[in-house]
Structure formats: C-alpha cells, structure tokens
Enzyme design. Structure first.
Site, PDB file in Angstrom:
ATOM      1  N   SER A   7       0.844  -1.203   0.000  1.00  0.00           N
ATOM      2  CA  SER A   7       0.000   0.000   0.000  1.00  0.00           C
ATOM      3  C   SER A   7       0.871   1.242   0.000  1.00  0.00           C
ATOM      4  CB  SER A   7      -0.915  -0.010   1.220  1.00  0.00           C
ATOM      5  OG  SER A   7      -1.664   1.183   1.274  1.00  0.00           O
ATOM      6  N   ASP A  33      -4.670   3.709  -2.170  1.00  0.00           N
ATOM      7  CA  ASP A  33      -5.802   4.183  -1.368  1.00  0.00           C
ATOM      8  C   ASP A  33      -6.282   5.529  -1.889  1.00  0.00           C
ATOM      9  OD1 ASP A  33      -6.042   2.125   0.627  1.00  0.00           O
ATOM     10  OD2 ASP A  33      -4.137   2.834   1.459  1.00  0.00           O
ATOM     11  N   HIS A  64      -8.190   1.131  -3.966  1.00  0.00           N
ATOM     12  CA  HIS A  64      -9.123   0.961  -2.847  1.00  0.00           C
ATOM     13  C   HIS A  64      -9.835   2.292  -2.677  1.00  0.00           C
ATOM     14  CE1 HIS A  64      -9.558   0.428   1.818  1.00  0.00           C
ATOM     15  NE2 HIS A  64     -10.726   0.473   1.202  1.00  0.00           N
ATOM     16  N   ASP A 173      -6.828  -5.698   4.975  1.00  0.00           N
ATOM     17  CA  ASP A 173      -6.234  -4.365   4.840  1.00  0.00           C
ATOM     18  C   ASP A 173      -6.208  -3.655   6.185  1.00  0.00           C
ATOM     19  OD1 ASP A 173      -5.188  -2.046   3.810  1.00  0.00           O
ATOM     20  OD2 ASP A 173      -7.064  -1.342   2.930  1.00  0.00           O
TER      21      ASP A 173
END
Ligand code: DX5
Ligand code: ZN
Length: 219
Positions: A7, A33, A64, A173
C-alpha cells in the site's frame, strides 16, 4: 498460495517511484488508497498518482476507493492505468450497478467492508466480484493496529467463498505486519496488504520479502 499487496499510502511520496522499485521484486500488487474526505475524513491519492506511477512498473495496480459514489471515478482511473478497483459496500445503496460499470470499464472488481459490517452482507455479490477485502482497521489512515476481530471475520468469509466454490481473492487491509501475517493467512486471507508493515520498516524490501513468503505459505 497467497500474494502480497504493498500500500503506497505508507511510502514517502516525495520518492514514490524509488520506493516502488525497491519493493517491486517481492510484491504482486500495489494498493492505491483513494479517499475523498467524505466517506473517510482524509483526502488521499487519486487518478493523477495512478497515471504518474503507471510507467514505473508493470505490477498490477489495485485501487481501494474510500469515496462516496465510487462509480463516477472508474473511467478516469481505468484510463490512468488502474487494473482492479475495489469500493466499499457501505458507500453504495446497491453494488450491482457499480460492479457492472467497473467490468464495462475493463477492470477487475472487488468489494470492501468495514469491521462493523456483517460479512454475510457481501454474500449476494460474491459470484460477481474478483476480490473481497476485509478492513482490519478504521479506513482512512495507515499505521493503526490490526483489530483481532478481523480473524473470525476472515474465517467466515473463507467458509462462504469455499462453500460457493468460488476463487474470490480474500484480502486483509490494515495493520498487517510480519508478526501477525501468518494468523491472517491461517484465518483464510489470500492477499496481505501492508503499508507501514513495508514502507515504515528500516528495510522495506526485506520486510516485503518476508511478508511475501508468509503470504505464499512458505514461512
Ligand atoms: C487505510 C488504507 C490501508 C492502509 C494500510 O484506510 O485502506 O490500505 O494503507 O496501512 P497500514 O498497513 O499501515 O495499516
Ligand atoms: Zn487500503
């Protein structure tokens, strides 16, 4: 045989390309993200970051979306180079139109649920998605500790996916670290997502290598 998703929210964004290249050999996906300041308080990342990073690596980009009305962003994200898009079940009145739109845009598609949403809520859509992501923190910020309540939730999701005979990837996550990653895999996760567990470590590539081995069931 699971995989590792790094991430980039946890990376030093001033040196994003270098950070991505350093861990690239050990990761199967980059997790991006995207936050709108409404669905979650912060604003973060977006199509411009996806487009800037796209020439840097061939590795799959998974977005995401922590945004209200996610489908309005799908076309620009696809154009920017996103491969898979996940959005929150809590963000839409009914996920089917957004799932269809993501497919129409040529992306893989996933659903994400917060810790407070019953896992069973995704059951009607499992056949139509490529991945199911269970949050193990409150969405919005990197660096929070994993909530152990995610483990029985992973087990429940694993049972549902297996009972339906599906190949849906099961992602976790939030707060994933070398110390807790095996417990997540044992509970049924097939994709480990980590931000601070990789980029916040003194040796990000070494951490990614270890997490990747745990995800693969080799450690
Ligand atoms: C939080 C994001 C997570 C975050 C994870 O809203 O969805 O992907 O980057 O960060 P860590 O791994 O540091 O908990
Ligand atoms: Zn995320």
């Amino acid at each position: 045989m699971g995989s590792l998703s790094a991430s980039i929210l946890g990376a030093d964004l001033a040196h994003l390309a270098d950070q991505v290249k350093a861990v690239e050999p050990f990761v199967d996906m980059f997790h991006i993200d995207i936050m709108d300041g409404h669905f979650v308080p912060p604003i973060a990342l977006g199509a411009v970051v996806v487009a800037s990073l796209r020439p840097v690596t061939q590795v799959t980009f998974h977005g995401h979306l922590m945004v209200d009305a996610p489908a309005q962003y799908f076309d620009e994200l696809r154009e920017a180079g996103l491969d898979i898009v996940s959005f929150h079940l809590e963000a839409v009145p009914e996920p089917a139109p957004a799932i269809a739109k993501a497919r129409g845009a040529g992306m893989g598609v996933g659903l994400t649920i917060n810790l407070g949403t019953p896992v069973i809520a995704v059951a009607p859509y499992l056949e139509d998605i490529d991945d199911l992501m269970l949050m193990s923190i409150e969405p919005g910020w990197s660096g929070q500790p994993l909530s152990p309540s995610v483990y029985p939730r992973l087990e429940e999701a694993r049972r549902m996916i297996d009972a339906a005979g599906l190949q849906v990837a099961l992602e976790i996550d939030g707060g994933v670290k070398i110390e807790n990653a095996k417990a997540a895999v044992d509970a049924g996760a097939t994709v480990l997502i980590a931000a601070s567990g990789i980029f916040g470590q003194p040796d990000p590539a070494g951490a990614a290598e270890q997490l990747s081995m745990i995800a693969e069931g080799a450690a």
